[in-house]
Design a protein around this motif. Structure first.
Motif, PDB file in Angstrom:
ATOM      1  N   GLY A 132     -19.021   2.730  14.557  1.00 37.59           N
ATOM      2  CA  GLY A 132     -20.365   3.189  14.223  1.00 37.59           C
ATOM      3  C   GLY A 132     -20.382   4.601  13.690  1.00 37.59           C
ATOM      4  N   THR A 133     -19.568   5.466  14.274  1.00 38.13           N
ATOM      5  CA  THR A 133     -19.529   6.853  13.832  1.00 38.13           C
ATOM      6  C   THR A 133     -18.969   6.959  12.413  1.00 38.13           C
ATOM      7  OG1 THR A 133     -19.275   7.576  16.117  1.00 38.13           O
ATOM      8  CG2 THR A 133     -18.691   9.163  14.413  1.00 38.13           C
ATOM      9  N   VAL A 134     -17.971   6.162  12.097  1.00 37.71           N
ATOM     10  CA  VAL A 134     -17.439   6.162  10.731  1.00 37.71           C
ATOM     11  C   VAL A 134     -18.507   5.679   9.748  1.00 37.71           C
ATOM     12  CG1 VAL A 134     -15.760   5.069   9.183  1.00 37.71           C
ATOM     13  CG2 VAL A 134     -15.028   5.911  11.412  1.00 37.71           C
ATOM     14  N   ILE A 135     -19.219   4.623  10.107  1.00 39.37           N
ATOM     15  CA  ILE A 135     -20.264   4.094   9.222  1.00 39.37           C
ATOM     16  C   ILE A 135     -21.381   5.112   9.030  1.00 39.37           C
ATOM     17  CG2 ILE A 135     -22.054   2.320   9.019  1.00 39.37           C
ATOM     18  CD1 ILE A 135     -20.005   0.399  10.371  1.00 39.37           C
ATOM     19  N   VAL A 136     -21.812   5.756  10.117  1.00 43.91           N
ATOM     20  CA  VAL A 136     -22.850   6.783  10.012  1.00 43.91           C
ATOM     21  C   VAL A 136     -22.354   7.951   9.157  1.00 43.91           C
ATOM     22  CG1 VAL A 136     -24.166   8.506  11.319  1.00 43.91           C
ATOM     23  CG2 VAL A 136     -24.046   6.158  12.127  1.00 43.91           C
ATOM     24  N   GLY A 137     -21.103   8.324   9.328  1.00 40.38           N
ATOM     25  CA  GLY A 137     -20.533   9.399   8.511  1.00 40.38           C
ATOM     26  C   GLY A 137     -20.566   9.070   7.030  1.00 40.38           C
ATOM     27  N   ILE A 138     -20.283   7.817   6.709  1.00 41.38           N
ATOM     28  CA  ILE A 138     -20.323   7.381   5.308  1.00 41.38           C
ATOM     29  C   ILE A 138     -21.755   7.408   4.787  1.00 41.38           C
ATOM     30  CG2 ILE A 138     -20.015   5.372   3.799  1.00 41.38           C
ATOM     31  CD1 ILE A 138     -17.514   4.687   5.565  1.00 41.38           C
ATOM     32  N   LEU A 139     -22.678   6.888   5.584  1.00 41.60           N
ATOM     33  CA  LEU A 139     -24.063   6.758   5.126  1.00 41.60           C
ATOM     34  C   LEU A 139     -24.831   8.080   5.121  1.00 41.60           C
ATOM     35  CD1 LEU A 139     -25.050   3.422   6.909  1.00 41.60           C
ATOM     36  CD2 LEU A 139     -24.454   3.751   4.502  1.00 41.60           C
ATOM     37  N   LEU A 140     -24.648   8.913   6.141  1.00 33.80           N
ATOM     38  CA  LEU A 140     -25.442  10.132   6.258  1.00 33.80           C
ATOM     39  C   LEU A 140     -24.764  11.387   5.724  1.00 33.80           C
ATOM     40  CD1 LEU A 140     -27.081   9.870   9.807  1.00 33.80           C
ATOM     41  CD2 LEU A 140     -28.061   9.268   7.591  1.00 33.80           C
ATOM     42  N   PHE A 141     -23.453  11.441   5.807  1.00 28.44           N
ATOM     43  CA  PHE A 141     -22.757  12.672   5.488  1.00 28.44           C
ATOM     44  C   PHE A 141     -21.851  12.556   4.270  1.00 28.44           C
ATOM     45  CE2 PHE A 141     -23.346  12.698  10.201  1.00 28.44           C
ATOM     46  CZ  PHE A 141     -24.387  13.611  10.218  1.00 28.44           C
ATOM     47  N   SER A 142     -22.006  11.487   3.522  1.00 29.85           N
ATOM     48  CA  SER A 142     -21.252  11.274   2.275  1.00 29.85           C
ATOM     49  C   SER A 142     -19.736  11.343   2.476  1.00 29.85           C
ATOM     50  CB  SER A 142     -21.692  12.276   1.209  1.00 29.85           C
ATOM     51  OG  SER A 142     -23.062  12.147   0.937  1.00 29.85           O
ATOM     52  N   GLU A 143     -19.277  10.877   3.624  1.00 26.75           N
ATOM     53  CA  GLU A 143     -17.843  10.796   3.836  1.00 26.75           C
ATOM     54  C   GLU A 143     -17.295   9.665   2.978  1.00 26.75           C
ATOM     55  OE1 GLU A 143     -17.220  10.455   8.069  1.00 26.75           O
ATOM     56  OE2 GLU A 143     -18.051  12.430   8.441  1.00 26.75           O
ATOM     57  N   PRO A 144     -16.030   9.742   2.584  1.00 22.45           N
ATOM     58  CA  PRO A 144     -15.498   8.732   1.659  1.00 22.45           C
ATOM     59  C   PRO A 144     -15.482   7.331   2.267  1.00 22.45           C
ATOM     60  CG  PRO A 144     -13.753  10.207   2.430  1.00 22.45           C
ATOM     61  CD  PRO A 144     -15.047  10.753   2.943  1.00 22.45           C
ATOM     62  N   ALA A 145     -15.824   6.348   1.421  1.00 19.21           N
ATOM     63  CA  ALA A 145     -15.803   4.933   1.826  1.00 19.21           C
ATOM     64  C   ALA A 145     -14.689   4.239   1.062  1.00 19.21           C
ATOM     65  CB  ALA A 145     -17.153   4.286   1.559  1.00 19.21           C
ATOM     66  N   THR A 146     -13.476   4.692   1.295  1.00 18.15           N
ATOM     67  CA  THR A 146     -12.338   4.120   0.589  1.00 18.15           C
ATOM     68  C   THR A 146     -12.001   2.743   1.154  1.00 18.15           C
ATOM     69  OG1 THR A 146     -10.743   5.118   2.106  1.00 18.15           O
ATOM     70  CG2 THR A 146     -11.390   6.429   0.176  1.00 18.15           C
TER      71      THR A 146
ATOM     72  N   ILE B 247      -9.208   1.723   2.245  1.00 19.58           N
ATOM     73  CA  ILE B 247      -8.390   1.851   3.463  1.00 19.58           C
ATOM     74  C   ILE B 247      -9.281   2.110   4.672  1.00 19.58           C
ATOM     75  CG2 ILE B 247      -6.670   3.294   4.620  1.00 19.58           C
ATOM     76  CD1 ILE B 247      -5.282   3.578   1.910  1.00 19.58           C
ATOM     77  N   ARG B 248     -10.258   3.007   4.540  1.00 18.07           N
ATOM     78  CA  ARG B 248     -11.172   3.289   5.669  1.00 18.07           C
ATOM     79  C   ARG B 248     -11.949   2.040   6.053  1.00 18.07           C
ATOM     80  NH1 ARG B 248     -14.821   8.288   5.679  1.00 18.07           N
ATOM     81  NH2 ARG B 248     -14.230   8.421   7.836  1.00 18.07           N
ATOM     82  N   LEU B 249     -12.477   1.342   5.049  1.00 18.76           N
ATOM     83  CA  LEU B 249     -13.241   0.122   5.337  1.00 18.76           C
ATOM     84  C   LEU B 249     -12.345  -0.962   5.923  1.00 18.76           C
ATOM     85  CD1 LEU B 249     -15.558   0.058   2.197  1.00 18.76           C
ATOM     86  CD2 LEU B 249     -16.094   0.876   4.500  1.00 18.76           C
ATOM     87  N   GLY B 250     -11.113  -1.035   5.458  1.00 21.22           N
ATOM     88  CA  GLY B 250     -10.160  -1.993   6.029  1.00 21.22           C
ATOM     89  C   GLY B 250      -9.861  -1.689   7.490  1.00 21.22           C
ATOM     90  N   CYS B 251      -9.741  -0.411   7.807  1.00 25.30           N
ATOM     91  CA  CYS B 251      -9.499  -0.016   9.203  1.00 25.30           C
ATOM     92  C   CYS B 251     -10.700  -0.348  10.086  1.00 25.30           C
ATOM     93  CB  CYS B 251      -9.157   1.466   9.275  1.00 25.30           C
ATOM     94  SG  CYS B 251      -7.537   1.849   8.586  1.00 25.30           S
ATOM     95  N   ILE B 252     -11.908  -0.166   9.560  1.00 23.48           N
ATOM     96  CA  ILE B 252     -13.105  -0.574  10.305  1.00 23.48           C
ATOM     97  C   ILE B 252     -13.057  -2.075  10.556  1.00 23.48           C
ATOM     98  CG2 ILE B 252     -15.619  -0.827  10.192  1.00 23.48           C
ATOM     99  CD1 ILE B 252     -15.673   1.846   8.688  1.00 23.48           C
ATOM    100  N   GLY B 253     -12.642  -2.832   9.542  1.00 22.51           N
ATOM    101  CA  GLY B 253     -12.495  -4.279   9.710  1.00 22.51           C
ATOM    102  C   GLY B 253     -11.512  -4.630  10.812  1.00 22.51           C
ATOM    103  N   LEU B 254     -10.429  -3.886  10.911  1.00 21.38           N
ATOM    104  CA  LEU B 254      -9.456  -4.120  11.985  1.00 21.38           C
ATOM    105  C   LEU B 254     -10.067  -3.844  13.356  1.00 21.38           C
ATOM    106  CD1 LEU B 254      -6.241  -2.587  10.376  1.00 21.38           C
ATOM    107  CD2 LEU B 254      -6.712  -5.023  10.806  1.00 21.38           C
ATOM    108  N   ILE B 255     -10.883  -2.799  13.437  1.00 24.20           N
ATOM    109  CA  ILE B 255     -11.555  -2.498  14.702  1.00 24.20           C
ATOM    110  C   ILE B 255     -12.492  -3.644  15.069  1.00 24.20           C
ATOM    111  CG2 ILE B 255     -13.210  -0.968  15.854  1.00 24.20           C
ATOM    112  CD1 ILE B 255     -11.982   1.336  14.176  1.00 24.20           C
ATOM    113  N   VAL B 256     -13.247  -4.138  14.093  1.00 25.18           N
ATOM    114  CA  VAL B 256     -14.157  -5.264  14.342  1.00 25.18           C
ATOM    115  C   VAL B 256     -13.366  -6.475  14.832  1.00 25.18           C
ATOM    116  CG1 VAL B 256     -15.741  -6.910  13.249  1.00 25.18           C
ATOM    117  CG2 VAL B 256     -15.922  -4.470  12.730  1.00 25.18           C
ATOM    118  N   MET B 257     -12.234  -6.748  14.195  1.00 24.53           N
ATOM    119  CA  MET B 257     -11.416  -7.882  14.637  1.00 24.53           C
ATOM    120  C   MET B 257     -10.914  -7.680  16.060  1.00 24.53           C
ATOM    121  SD  MET B 257      -9.397  -8.778  11.069  1.00 24.53           S
ATOM    122  CE  MET B 257      -7.917  -9.105  11.942  1.00 24.53           C
ATOM    123  N   GLY B 258     -10.522  -6.454  16.400  1.00 21.76           N
ATOM    124  CA  GLY B 258     -10.070  -6.171  17.754  1.00 21.76           C
ATOM    125  C   GLY B 258     -11.177  -6.348  18.777  1.00 21.76           C
ATOM    126  N   ILE B 259     -12.382  -5.880  18.450  1.00 21.89           N
ATOM    127  CA  ILE B 259     -13.525  -6.038  19.359  1.00 21.89           C
ATOM    128  C   ILE B 259     -13.827  -7.509  19.539  1.00 21.89           C
ATOM    129  CG2 ILE B 259     -16.024  -5.672  19.551  1.00 21.89           C
ATOM    130  CD1 ILE B 259     -15.569  -2.912  18.269  1.00 21.89           C
TER     131      ILE B 259
END
Length: 104
Positions: free
Chosen positions: A69-83, A85-97
């Motif tokens: 959630g913090t990574v997603i908020v960072g992308i949406l609110l603080f213009s952090e990069p949405a590369t 690789i970052r999105l793939g890592c979020i996907g891995l976290i979702v799969m782990g959860i």
């Protein structure tokens, strides 16, 4: 009910992590107070979920929800990069959860 507590605890973890950005090093009183309240509430809900959920599963899911959630908020609110690789890592976290939820 434990899963609901855990999910809410994870959402509050996102809230306090984002809140830290707004405290300006704990110099601003209102964001600091809100962040501290979110920390306390998040830990309280995590503790309630631990009454019935296994420690390892609950903690991993709590931190996973917070991290994701913090990574997603960072992308949406603080213009952090949405590369990719970052999105793939979020996907891995979702799969782990999802895996932890299915095995608990």
């Amino acid at each position: 009910m434990a899963w609901i507590f855990l999910f809410l605890a994870g959402l509050l973890e996102i809230g306090w992590a984002v809140g830290l950005k707004y405290t300006d090093g704990f110099r601003l009183p209102v964001p600091t107070a809100l962040t501290i309240c979110a920390i306390i509430a998040s830990l309280a809900l995590l503790g309630l979920s631990l009454r019935t959920l296994p420690l390892g599963t609950a903690y991993a899911m709590w931190t996973g929800i917070g991290t994701m959630g913090t990574v997603i908020v960072g992308i949406l609110l603080f213009s952090e990069p949405a590369t990719a690789i970052r999105l793939g890592c979020i996907g891995l976290i979702v799969m782990g959860i999802a895996g932890l939820k299915l095995t608990s």
